[in-house]
Scaffold this motif. Structure first.
Motif, mmCIF file in Angstrom:
data_model
loop_
_atom_site.group_PDB
_atom_site.id
_atom_site.type_symbol
_atom_site.label_atom_id
_atom_site.label_comp_id
_atom_site.label_asym_id
_atom_site.label_seq_id
_atom_site.Cartn_x
_atom_site.Cartn_y
_atom_site.Cartn_z
ATOM 1 N N GLU A 106 0.640 -1.426 -0.588
ATOM 2 C CA GLU A 106 0.019 0.203 -0.188
ATOM 3 C C GLU A 106 0.538 1.447 -0.126
ATOM 4 O O GLU A 106 0.683 2.306 -0.948
ATOM 5 N N LEU A 107 1.756 1.031 0.225
ATOM 6 C CA LEU A 107 2.660 2.312 0.956
ATOM 7 C C LEU A 107 3.840 2.477 -0.066
ATOM 8 O O LEU A 107 3.387 3.558 -0.734
ATOM 9 N N ALA A 108 3.985 1.320 -1.359
ATOM 10 C CA ALA A 108 4.534 1.862 -2.715
ATOM 11 C C ALA A 108 3.208 2.300 -3.708
ATOM 12 O O ALA A 108 4.126 3.219 -4.264
ATOM 13 N N GLY A 109 2.136 2.109 -3.452
ATOM 14 C CA GLY A 109 1.137 2.457 -4.407
ATOM 15 C C GLY A 109 1.157 4.118 -3.743
ATOM 16 O O GLY A 109 0.554 4.778 -4.833
ATOM 17 N N LEU A 154 4.528 6.255 -5.483
ATOM 18 C CA LEU A 154 3.915 6.221 -6.966
ATOM 19 C C LEU A 154 2.737 7.358 -6.676
ATOM 20 O O LEU A 154 3.171 7.985 -7.552
ATOM 21 N N ARG A 155 1.671 7.408 -6.060
ATOM 22 C CA ARG A 155 0.552 8.717 -6.789
ATOM 23 C C ARG A 155 1.416 9.443 -6.599
ATOM 24 O O ARG A 155 0.790 10.896 -7.215
ATOM 25 N N LEU A 156 1.924 10.155 -5.210
ATOM 26 C CA LEU A 156 1.942 11.571 -4.756
ATOM 27 C C LEU A 156 3.465 11.565 -6.573
ATOM 28 O O LEU A 156 2.978 13.079 -6.526
ATOM 29 N N ARG A 157 4.512 10.569 -6.472
ATOM 30 C CA ARG A 157 4.916 10.870 -7.386
ATOM 31 C C ARG A 157 4.446 11.024 -8.944
ATOM 32 O O ARG A 157 4.995 12.187 -9.502
ATOM 33 N N GLN A 158 3.231 10.657 -9.277
ATOM 34 C CA GLN A 158 2.478 11.483 -10.428
ATOM 35 C C GLN A 158 1.752 12.389 -10.584
ATOM 36 O O GLN A 158 1.912 12.906 -11.313
ATOM 37 N N LEU A 159 1.439 12.495 -8.426
ATOM 38 C CA LEU A 159 0.804 13.960 -8.664
ATOM 39 C C LEU A 159 1.225 15.326 -8.441
ATOM 40 O O LEU A 159 1.525 16.238 -9.426
ATOM 41 N N ARG A 183 8.275 5.839 0.867
ATOM 42 C CA ARG A 183 9.509 4.469 -0.402
ATOM 43 C C ARG A 183 10.153 3.960 1.210
ATOM 44 O O ARG A 183 9.880 2.984 1.100
ATOM 45 N N GLU A 184 10.927 5.092 1.698
ATOM 46 C CA GLU A 184 11.471 4.509 2.848
ATOM 47 C C GLU A 184 10.729 3.529 3.854
ATOM 48 O O GLU A 184 11.559 2.377 4.324
ATOM 49 N N MET A 185 9.037 4.014 4.363
ATOM 50 C CA MET A 185 8.940 3.184 5.237
ATOM 51 C C MET A 185 8.294 1.456 4.417
ATOM 52 O O MET A 185 8.018 0.831 4.976
ATOM 53 N N SER A 186 7.924 1.951 3.082
ATOM 54 C CA SER A 186 7.511 0.859 2.550
ATOM 55 C C SER A 186 8.793 -0.335 2.128
ATOM 56 O O SER A 186 8.722 -1.687 2.779
ATOM 57 N N LYS A 187 10.255 -0.199 1.819
ATOM 58 C CA LYS A 187 11.036 -0.721 2.387
ATOM 59 C C LYS A 187 11.043 -1.648 3.197
ATOM 60 O O LYS A 187 11.777 -1.749 3.557
#
Length: 231
Positions: free
Chosen positions: A30-33, A36-41, A69-73
């Protein structure tokens, strides 16, 4: 009191998990998604429909995405740990203090008590120490083995704090539903001082009655929940 609409939205978490509670693996995905959404925005904000310079917000979005991203990893690594894929040190380095089920009944005053339920950072440190222990041929353990029997009815500190706030908010509402024997404040009225001044602090008897009603409704015993469902 919290905004009820916002609270209802926050509580709607069913789409985040396959089971009754979210797994660390699900959190990582979920965090990875979200990243990506933040970078798209941020990319879309480079060319808004109207000429407004959003450079600061774009930079903030990208910084937030990096943090996510760091949290996702980290969640992904922790997911591997809890699945037992990563060897862990059996004790904390420098102290030989146990953790998990082995910490039950121990007294580690310097560390605020035994680390029966380790934090994410403690687990990462135990993984680092476990890697060194494996290389040196020393004994290691795994999360499933070390935590065997731990976690039944467990609730995080954050969840406990939230439940406490919800309880206090419910008590504040319940107080105004009753009358006060001390100052005769009626339903919907705040208590009054001896000189007739309005006070948001209810008299002890009225507060105690409201707390008892709310605690019985929510399943609390004083400040603590009577039981946390094992789900």
């Amino acid at each position: 009191m919290k905004d009820t609409h916002e609270s209802a939205a926050e509580e709607n978490t069913t789409d985040l998990m396959a089971g009754k509670r979210i797994t660390l693996d699900e959190m990582a995905v979920e965090l990875a998604g979200i990243e990506l959404r933040l970078r798209q925005l941020a990319r879309a904000a480079e060319v808004p429909a109207t000429p407004v310079e959003l450079a600061d917000d774009i930079e903030n979005l990208r910084r937030t995405a990096t943090t996510v991203r760091e949290m996702s990893k980290r969640m992904g690594f922790l997911a591997r740990i809890v699945e037992g894929d990563v060897p862990l040190a059996a004790v904390f380095s420098g102290t030989n203090a146990p953790w998990g089920a082995a910490a039950r009944g121990t007294d580690r005053t310097d560390y605020g008590g035994p680390a029966i339920v380790p934090t994410e950072w403690q687990l990462i440190r135990l993984a680092q120490d476990g890697k060194r222990a494996t290389a040196a041929g020393r004994e290691t353990t795994t999360y499933p083995a070390a935590m065997d029997g731990v976690g039944i009815g467990w609730e995080s500190k954050t969840a406990q704090a939230r439940r406490r706030r919800e309880r206090d908010a419910a008590v504040a509402v319940e107080v105004l539903r009753s009358t006060c024997e001390r100052c005769s404040a009626g339903e919907g009225e705040h208590c009054r001082t001896k000189n007739g001044r309005v006070s948001e602090q209810p008299h002890t008897g009225r507060l105690r009655e409201a707390e008892a009603t709310v605690d019985a409704r929510l399943g609390y015993l004083g400040d603590n929940p009577v039981a946390v469902p094992d789900v």
